[in-house]
Design a protein around this motif. Structure first.
Motif, PDB file in Angstrom:
ATOM      1  N   SER A  70       3.763  -6.152 -18.769  1.00  0.00           N
ATOM      2  CA  SER A  70       4.777  -6.836 -17.231  1.00  0.00           C
ATOM      3  C   SER A  70       5.112  -5.703 -16.446  1.00  0.00           C
ATOM      4  CB  SER A  70       5.705  -6.840 -18.031  1.00  0.00           C
ATOM      5  OG  SER A  70       5.480  -7.857 -19.511  1.00  0.00           O
ATOM      6  N   ILE A  71       4.560  -4.765 -16.133  1.00  0.00           N
ATOM      7  CA  ILE A  71       5.190  -3.539 -15.205  1.00  0.00           C
ATOM      8  C   ILE A  71       4.249  -3.495 -13.876  1.00  0.00           C
ATOM      9  CG2 ILE A  71       6.545  -1.597 -14.729  1.00  0.00           C
ATOM     10  CD1 ILE A  71       7.163  -1.404 -17.427  1.00  0.00           C
ATOM     11  N   SER A  72       3.659  -3.768 -12.707  1.00  0.00           N
ATOM     12  CA  SER A  72       3.393  -3.523 -11.511  1.00  0.00           C
ATOM     13  C   SER A  72       3.883  -1.970 -10.645  1.00  0.00           C
ATOM     14  CB  SER A  72       2.854  -4.748 -11.694  1.00  0.00           C
ATOM     15  OG  SER A  72       1.739  -4.470 -10.262  1.00  0.00           O
ATOM     16  N   TYR A  73       3.552  -1.516 -10.443  1.00  0.00           N
ATOM     17  CA  TYR A  73       3.305  -0.691  -9.152  1.00  0.00           C
ATOM     18  C   TYR A  73       2.760  -0.784  -8.016  1.00  0.00           C
ATOM     19  CZ  TYR A  73       3.824   4.030  -7.555  1.00  0.00           C
ATOM     20  OH  TYR A  73       4.555   5.610  -6.392  1.00  0.00           O
ATOM     21  N   SER A 118      -3.523  -7.126  10.481  1.00  0.00           N
ATOM     22  CA  SER A 118      -1.988  -6.237  10.935  1.00  0.00           C
ATOM     23  C   SER A 118      -1.465  -5.579   9.659  1.00  0.00           C
ATOM     24  CB  SER A 118      -1.577  -7.611  11.275  1.00  0.00           C
ATOM     25  OG  SER A 118      -0.216  -8.096  10.727  1.00  0.00           O
ATOM     26  N   GLY A 119      -0.868  -4.701  10.051  1.00  0.00           N
ATOM     27  CA  GLY A 119      -0.013  -3.938   8.933  1.00  0.00           C
ATOM     28  C   GLY A 119       0.480  -4.672   8.002  1.00  0.00           C
ATOM     29  N   GLY A 120       1.847  -5.014   8.711  1.00  0.00           N
ATOM     30  CA  GLY A 120       2.115  -6.288   7.436  1.00  0.00           C
ATOM     31  C   GLY A 120       1.330  -7.471   7.026  1.00  0.00           C
ATOM     32  N   GLU A 121       0.186  -7.570   7.695  1.00  0.00           N
ATOM     33  CA  GLU A 121      -0.962  -9.051   6.188  1.00  0.00           C
ATOM     34  C   GLU A 121      -1.451  -7.785   5.212  1.00  0.00           C
ATOM     35  OE1 GLU A 121      -2.040 -11.982  10.232  1.00  0.00           O
ATOM     36  OE2 GLU A 121      -3.404 -10.176  10.055  1.00  0.00           O
ATOM     37  N   LYS A 122      -1.941  -6.647   5.501  1.00  0.00           N
ATOM     38  CA  LYS A 122      -2.404  -5.829   4.660  1.00  0.00           C
ATOM     39  C   LYS A 122      -1.627  -5.585   3.873  1.00  0.00           C
ATOM     40  CE  LYS A 122      -5.918  -3.603   7.818  1.00  0.00           C
ATOM     41  NZ  LYS A 122      -6.420  -2.592   8.494  1.00  0.00           N
ATOM     42  N   GLN A 123      -0.030  -5.078   4.161  1.00  0.00           N
ATOM     43  CA  GLN A 123       0.907  -4.838   2.677  1.00  0.00           C
ATOM     44  C   GLN A 123       1.268  -5.934   1.782  1.00  0.00           C
ATOM     45  OE1 GLN A 123       1.816  -2.945   1.230  1.00  0.00           O
ATOM     46  NE2 GLN A 123       3.586  -1.939   1.434  1.00  0.00           N
ATOM     47  N   LYS A 124       1.360  -7.099   2.924  1.00  0.00           N
ATOM     48  CA  LYS A 124       1.374  -8.494   2.238  1.00  0.00           C
ATOM     49  C   LYS A 124      -0.053  -8.888   1.080  1.00  0.00           C
ATOM     50  CE  LYS A 124       4.190 -11.214   4.894  1.00  0.00           C
ATOM     51  NZ  LYS A 124       4.018 -12.169   5.863  1.00  0.00           N
ATOM     52  N   VAL A 125      -1.035  -8.184   1.286  1.00  0.00           N
ATOM     53  CA  VAL A 125      -1.752  -8.319   0.197  1.00  0.00           C
ATOM     54  C   VAL A 125      -1.948  -7.709  -0.679  1.00  0.00           C
ATOM     55  CG1 VAL A 125      -4.810  -8.916   0.135  1.00  0.00           C
ATOM     56  CG2 VAL A 125      -4.076  -9.438   1.838  1.00  0.00           C
ATOM     57  N   MET A 126      -2.178  -6.418  -0.337  1.00  0.00           N
ATOM     58  CA  MET A 126      -1.858  -5.487  -1.430  1.00  0.00           C
ATOM     59  C   MET A 126      -0.468  -5.161  -2.175  1.00  0.00           C
ATOM     60  SD  MET A 126      -4.049  -3.046  -0.793  1.00  0.00           S
ATOM     61  CE  MET A 126      -3.139  -2.189  -1.806  1.00  0.00           C
ATOM     62  N   LEU A 127       1.110  -6.410  -1.676  1.00  0.00           N
ATOM     63  CA  LEU A 127       1.611  -6.939  -2.997  1.00  0.00           C
ATOM     64  C   LEU A 127       1.012  -8.017  -3.543  1.00  0.00           C
ATOM     65  CD1 LEU A 127       4.785  -7.141  -3.269  1.00  0.00           C
ATOM     66  CD2 LEU A 127       4.097  -9.042  -2.175  1.00  0.00           C
TER      67      LEU A 127
END
Length: 191
Positions: A70-73, A118-127
């Motif tokens: 249940s924990i994701s990192y 973009s960096g923001g788009e990539k970070q959202k995908v990684m999330l």
């Protein structure tokens, strides 16, 4: 402890041989964003590694009130310019991300190639690659690195949406000052 407490620690000291930070006392409950702030070198990432069981606590204790599934990192991203030729959709498919979470991305982003995002788009995908229906706590280590203010604001909006709509909790570590809704936020500063 109330029935909603997901994690707590008492007088926790973390570091490598000697404490980087000591006497950390905090807890997180359902549908909260625990914002752990502090300057670089204050022990924020070491705290995360400790509560994930990768480092041994120097003193004190901590306890998770849920199972490890249940924990994701999402660790700090150190190379945001990697050159994958995959589309965002293909990356989300690799991680088997449900439509519930995919719908949180801006329209049209799924067809974009990773290399063009973009960096923001990539970070959202990684999330999103860290989310599943089993996720109860999402831990984010410095997710705003390499992002401009507009991307930071958009990423924060996504976090608030995830907590509000999906009943998740987030442990957010950052050296930046971030504006979060007071009703969702709990702040602890490591010094």
């Amino acid at each position: 402890m109330n029935s909603q407490t997901l994690f707590e620690c008492n007088d926790l000291s973390v570091g490598y041989g000697r404490p980087l930070t000591s006497e950390i006392n905090l807890s997180i409950s359902s549908r909260e964003i625990l914002f752990i702030k502090g300057k670089n070198g204050s022990g924020k990432s070491t705290f995360i590694k400790t509560i994930l069981g990768k480092n041994k606590a120097l003193a004190g204790n901590y306890k998770w009130h849920l199972n490890s599934e249940s924990i994701s990192y999402l660790p700090q991203i150190t190379n945001p310019t990697s050159h994958f030729s995959f589309t965002i959709n293909e990356i989300l498919d690799l991680y088997n991300i449900s439509r519930t979470f995919r719908d949180k991305l801006p329209k049209g982003l799924e067809g974009k190639k990773w290399i063009d995002a973009s960096g923001g788009e990539k970070q959202k995908v990684m999330l999103l690659t860290r989310l599943s229906d089993e996720t109860k706590v999402l831990i984010l280590d410095e997710p705003f690195n390499h992002l401009d203010q507009e991307s930071i604001d958009s990423f924060v909006d996504l976090l608030v949406n995830i907590v509000s709509e999906n009943k998740l909790s987030i442990i957010l570590v950052s050296h930046l000052e971030i504006e979060l809704p007071n009703e969702l936020q709990k702040t602890v500063e490591l010094k």
